[in-house]
Design a protein around this motif. Structure first.
Motif, PDB file in Angstrom:
ATOM      1  N   ARG A 271      -8.600  13.637   4.445  1.00 27.26           N
ATOM      2  CA  ARG A 271      -7.330  13.655   3.719  1.00 27.26           C
ATOM      3  C   ARG A 271      -6.372  12.561   4.166  1.00 27.26           C
ATOM      4  NH1 ARG A 271      -6.021  19.359   1.291  1.00 27.26           N
ATOM      5  NH2 ARG A 271      -8.131  20.155   1.038  1.00 27.26           N
ATOM      6  N   LEU A 272      -6.616  11.988   5.322  1.00 27.09           N
ATOM      7  CA  LEU A 272      -5.794  10.886   5.826  1.00 27.09           C
ATOM      8  C   LEU A 272      -6.712   9.770   6.308  1.00 27.09           C
ATOM      9  CD1 LEU A 272      -3.262  12.880   8.069  1.00 27.09           C
ATOM     10  CD2 LEU A 272      -2.839  12.028   5.765  1.00 27.09           C
ATOM     11  N   LEU A 273      -6.237   8.534   6.232  1.00 33.34           N
ATOM     12  CA  LEU A 273      -6.982   7.398   6.765  1.00 33.34           C
ATOM     13  C   LEU A 273      -6.277   6.878   8.014  1.00 33.34           C
ATOM     14  CD1 LEU A 273      -8.023   5.271   3.648  1.00 33.34           C
ATOM     15  CD2 LEU A 273      -9.426   6.813   5.012  1.00 33.34           C
ATOM     16  N   PRO A 274      -7.036   6.554   9.057  1.00 27.79           N
ATOM     17  CA  PRO A 274      -6.405   6.031  10.275  1.00 27.79           C
ATOM     18  C   PRO A 274      -5.742   4.685  10.031  1.00 27.79           C
ATOM     19  CG  PRO A 274      -8.793   5.823  10.387  1.00 27.79           C
ATOM     20  CD  PRO A 274      -8.499   6.639   9.170  1.00 27.79           C
ATOM     21  N   LEU A 275      -4.698   4.435  10.783  1.00 33.02           N
ATOM     22  CA  LEU A 275      -3.985   3.166  10.711  1.00 33.02           C
ATOM     23  C   LEU A 275      -4.344   2.354  11.946  1.00 33.02           C
ATOM     24  CD1 LEU A 275      -1.753   1.834   8.867  1.00 33.02           C
ATOM     25  CD2 LEU A 275      -0.112   2.644  10.566  1.00 33.02           C
ATOM     26  N   ALA A 276      -4.779   1.101  11.755  1.00 30.61           N
ATOM     27  CA  ALA A 276      -5.277   0.296  12.871  1.00 30.61           C
ATOM     28  C   ALA A 276      -4.161  -0.180  13.793  1.00 30.61           C
ATOM     29  CB  ALA A 276      -6.067  -0.899  12.341  1.00 30.61           C
ATOM     30  N   GLU A 277      -3.005  -0.518  13.213  1.00 36.40           N
ATOM     31  CA  GLU A 277      -1.904  -1.050  14.012  1.00 36.40           C
ATOM     32  C   GLU A 277      -0.585  -0.801  13.293  1.00 36.40           C
ATOM     33  OE1 GLU A 277      -2.065  -5.681  12.463  1.00 36.40           O
ATOM     34  OE2 GLU A 277      -3.175  -5.118  14.268  1.00 36.40           O
ATOM     35  N   VAL A 278       0.499  -1.062  13.987  1.00 29.35           N
ATOM     36  CA  VAL A 278       1.832  -0.863  13.410  1.00 29.35           C
ATOM     37  C   VAL A 278       2.025  -1.788  12.204  1.00 29.35           C
ATOM     38  CG1 VAL A 278       4.311  -1.075  13.829  1.00 29.35           C
ATOM     39  CG2 VAL A 278       2.814  -0.142  15.613  1.00 29.35           C
ATOM     40  N   VAL A 279       2.600  -1.237  11.137  1.00 29.56           N
ATOM     41  CA  VAL A 279       2.932  -2.017   9.943  1.00 29.56           C
ATOM     42  C   VAL A 279       4.430  -1.870   9.697  1.00 29.56           C
ATOM     43  CG1 VAL A 279       2.612  -2.279   7.455  1.00 29.56           C
ATOM     44  CG2 VAL A 279       0.657  -1.698   8.911  1.00 29.56           C
ATOM     45  N   THR A 280       5.136  -2.981   9.545  1.00 32.78           N
ATOM     46  CA  THR A 280       6.581  -2.941   9.344  1.00 32.78           C
ATOM     47  C   THR A 280       7.000  -3.954   8.288  1.00 32.78           C
ATOM     48  OG1 THR A 280       6.991  -2.306  11.646  1.00 32.78           O
ATOM     49  CG2 THR A 280       8.847  -3.219  10.429  1.00 32.78           C
ATOM     50  N   VAL A 281       7.887  -3.537   7.406  1.00 32.67           N
ATOM     51  CA  VAL A 281       8.563  -4.466   6.500  1.00 32.67           C
ATOM     52  C   VAL A 281      10.058  -4.220   6.658  1.00 32.67           C
ATOM     53  CG1 VAL A 281       6.646  -4.590   4.862  1.00 32.67           C
ATOM     54  CG2 VAL A 281       8.443  -2.894   4.516  1.00 32.67           C
ATOM     55  N   ARG A 282      10.847  -5.275   6.521  1.00 38.07           N
ATOM     56  CA  ARG A 282      12.281  -5.101   6.697  1.00 38.07           C
ATOM     57  C   ARG A 282      13.051  -6.117   5.869  1.00 38.07           C
ATOM     58  NH1 ARG A 282      13.396  -4.549  12.202  1.00 38.07           N
ATOM     59  NH2 ARG A 282      15.568  -4.457  11.558  1.00 38.07           N
ATOM     60  N   LYS A 283      14.277  -5.778   5.589  1.00 36.17           N
ATOM     61  CA  LYS A 283      15.212  -6.686   4.937  1.00 36.17           C
ATOM     62  C   LYS A 283      16.590  -6.368   5.484  1.00 36.17           C
ATOM     63  CE  LYS A 283      16.866  -8.408   0.481  1.00 36.17           C
ATOM     64  NZ  LYS A 283      16.784  -8.291  -0.996  1.00 36.17           N
ATOM     65  N   GLY A 284      17.163  -7.299   6.253  1.00 42.53           N
ATOM     66  CA  GLY A 284      18.433  -7.009   6.910  1.00 42.53           C
ATOM     67  C   GLY A 284      18.270  -5.859   7.872  1.00 42.53           C
ATOM     68  N   ASP A 285      19.137  -4.852   7.771  1.00 44.32           N
ATOM     69  CA  ASP A 285      19.003  -3.696   8.658  1.00 44.32           C
ATOM     70  C   ASP A 285      18.195  -2.571   8.036  1.00 44.32           C
ATOM     71  OD1 ASP A 285      20.839  -2.917   6.752  1.00 44.32           O
ATOM     72  OD2 ASP A 285      22.231  -1.975   8.171  1.00 44.32           O
ATOM     73  N   SER A 286      17.590  -2.820   6.867  1.00 36.97           N
ATOM     74  CA  SER A 286      16.726  -1.834   6.217  1.00 36.97           C
ATOM     75  C   SER A 286      15.274  -2.082   6.615  1.00 36.97           C
ATOM     76  CB  SER A 286      16.851  -1.932   4.693  1.00 36.97           C
ATOM     77  OG  SER A 286      18.187  -1.749   4.279  1.00 36.97           O
ATOM     78  N   PHE A 287      14.510  -1.016   6.803  1.00 35.50           N
ATOM     79  CA  PHE A 287      13.112  -1.194   7.192  1.00 35.50           C
ATOM     80  C   PHE A 287      12.284   0.028   6.819  1.00 35.50           C
ATOM     81  CE2 PHE A 287      14.997   0.929  10.883  1.00 35.50           C
ATOM     82  CZ  PHE A 287      14.047   1.907  11.182  1.00 35.50           C
ATOM     83  N   VAL A 288      10.964  -0.196   6.749  1.00 33.25           N
ATOM     84  CA  VAL A 288       9.982   0.879   6.704  1.00 33.25           C
ATOM     85  C   VAL A 288       8.880   0.477   7.668  1.00 33.25           C
ATOM     86  CG1 VAL A 288       8.542   2.380   5.288  1.00 33.25           C
ATOM     87  CG2 VAL A 288      10.442   1.148   4.231  1.00 33.25           C
ATOM     88  N   THR A 289       8.475   1.396   8.518  1.00 30.02           N
ATOM     89  CA  THR A 289       7.421   1.098   9.490  1.00 30.02           C
ATOM     90  C   THR A 289       6.481   2.282   9.611  1.00 30.02           C
ATOM     91  OG1 THR A 289       7.016   0.283  11.742  1.00 30.02           O
ATOM     92  CG2 THR A 289       8.712   1.960  11.494  1.00 30.02           C
ATOM     93  N   ALA A 290       5.226   1.992   9.930  1.00 29.41           N
ATOM     94  CA  ALA A 290       4.226   3.033  10.172  1.00 29.41           C
ATOM     95  C   ALA A 290       3.617   2.798  11.538  1.00 29.41           C
ATOM     96  CB  ALA A 290       3.151   3.009   9.098  1.00 29.41           C
TER      97      ALA A 290
END
Length: 279
Positions: free
Chosen positions: A123-142
Motif C-alpha cells: 500500500r506504500l512505496l519506500p522513499l529512497a531519500e529526502v525530497v524537497t521543493v520550496r518557493k520562498g518560505d513555502s515548502f513541501v518535503t518528504a
C-alpha cells in the motif's frame, strides 16, 4: 506490486464550478486494473497523473492535447482517500463542481456504491531519500520513515486563522475511515479581502457562502467551523488530492508549509522522478 481497487458501481453528482460558475454533471464509473483514474471530457481522455498536471491559480488542472479539466483536487483526494485507484470520470464541463467546498459529498457517494478490490499488494512505496521543493518560505518535503505521516502548516494575516499546524498519522488499514471523518469534511476557505481581487482575475465566479468558509478579519462570516483547524485540514485534503497524481503514497513523513497547488504538483513530480531513478 501495489494493491488496486475500484468502485463497485457508478455514481453521479452535479453542481457548480467554483471558478467557472458553470453547471457540470459528473459520472464516476468502475475502471479495469491498471487503468488509473482518468477524466473523459468531450473526445479527450485525460489521465490523473503527474505528466499532465499543472497547478493553476487556486486549483489543480490536468492538461492534454489542448484540453484541460480543472479543480480536480477534491474528487481525486476523495477517491484516493477511500482507496480507489481505478475510475473513469466523465464530465459535461471542464471544471468539477465545488459542491459544499469539501470532499465529503464525494466520499459519501463512494461509500454508498462501495469498493471492489482488484489486486492485493503493498500500500506504500519506500522513499529512497529526502525530497524537497520550496518557493520562498513555502515548502513541501518528504522524509523517509517507517510509517506514513503528514504535517501541514499555514499562516494567514488574520486573527481568525493565524498560524495553524495539523499532524496526521493514520494507520494504513484505517486510512479510508479516518480520511472520511477527519479530512474529507474540511471545506475550502478564503479571506473576504481576497474575493474582489480573485473575481477581477476571472476566478471564483461560482463561489458563495454555501461552498466555502470566508474569514473577515477576526471572525468567520459563515460559522460554525467543522473543526477548530478546518483551514489547515483542508490544505492537507488538497495535498492528498495532488499527491494522488503519483498513483501511490510514499512511506514517509510529508511536511508542508504555506504550500500552493503549484508547489504540490511540483513536489509530486519530484517524487515521481526519484521513483523512476530507483527502478
Amino acid at each position: 506490486m501495489l494493491y488496486q481497487q475500484t468502485i463497485a458501481a457508478p455514481f453521479e453528482l452535479s453542481g457548480i464550478g467554483l471558478h467557472s460558475g458553470e453547471q457540470v454533471d459528473v459520472k464516476v464509473s468502475p475502471a479495469p486494473v491498471n487503468s488509473g483514474r482518468y477524466f473523459v471530457y468531450g473526445d479527450e481522455k485525460i489521465p490523473a497523473n503527474t505528466q499532465v498536471a499543472a497547478g493553476s491559480p487556486l486549483s489543480t488542472e490536468l492538461r492534454q492535447n489542448g484540453k484541460a479539466v480543472r479543480t480536480v483536487e477534491h474528487l481525486l483526494s476523495a477517491l484516493f482517500g477511500m482507496g480507489v485507484h481505478n475510475a473513469c470520470i466523465e464530465l459535461s464541463s471542464a471544471e468539477l463542481p465545488i459542491l459544499d467546498g469539501s470532499a465529503l459529498p464525494w466520499v459519501e457517494a463512494i461509500a454508498k456504491v462501495g469498493i471492489e478490490t482488484q489486486l492485493d499488494g503493498d500500500r506504500l512505496l519506500p522513499l529512497a531519500e529526502v525530497v524537497t521543493v520550496r518557493k520562498g518560505d513555502s515548502f513541501v518535503t518528504a522524509i523517509p520513515a517507517d510509517t506514513l505521516r503528514f504535517t501541514y502548516g499555514i499562516d494567514f494575516p488574520t486573527k481568525a486563522i493565524g498560524e495553524q499546524w495539523f499532524s496526521w498519522s493514520p494507520a494504513v488499514m484505517d486510512f479510508s475511515t479516518r480520511f472520511a471523518s477527519e479530512i474529507a469534511p474540511a471545506r475550502t476557505f478564503t479571506l473576504a479581502a481576497y474575493i474582489e481581487q480573485a473575481r477581477a482575475a476571472g476566478l471564483i465566479k461560482g463561489g458563495s457562502l454555501e461552498n466555502a468558509i470566508v474569514c473577515d478579519g477576526d471572525r468567520w462570516m459563515n460559522p460554525p467551523l467543522r473543526f477548530d483547524n478546518e483551514p489547515c485540514r483542508h490544505k492537507l485534503l488538497d495535498l492528498i488530492g495532488d499527491l494522488s497524481l503519483l498513483g501511490f503514497l510514499p512511506k514517509a513523513h510529508i511536511l508542508a508549509y504555506k504550500a500552493s497547488h503549484n508547489l504540490h504538483a511540483e513536489f509530486a513530480l519530484a517524487i515521481a522522478k526519484q521513483q523512476l531513478l530507483a527502478i
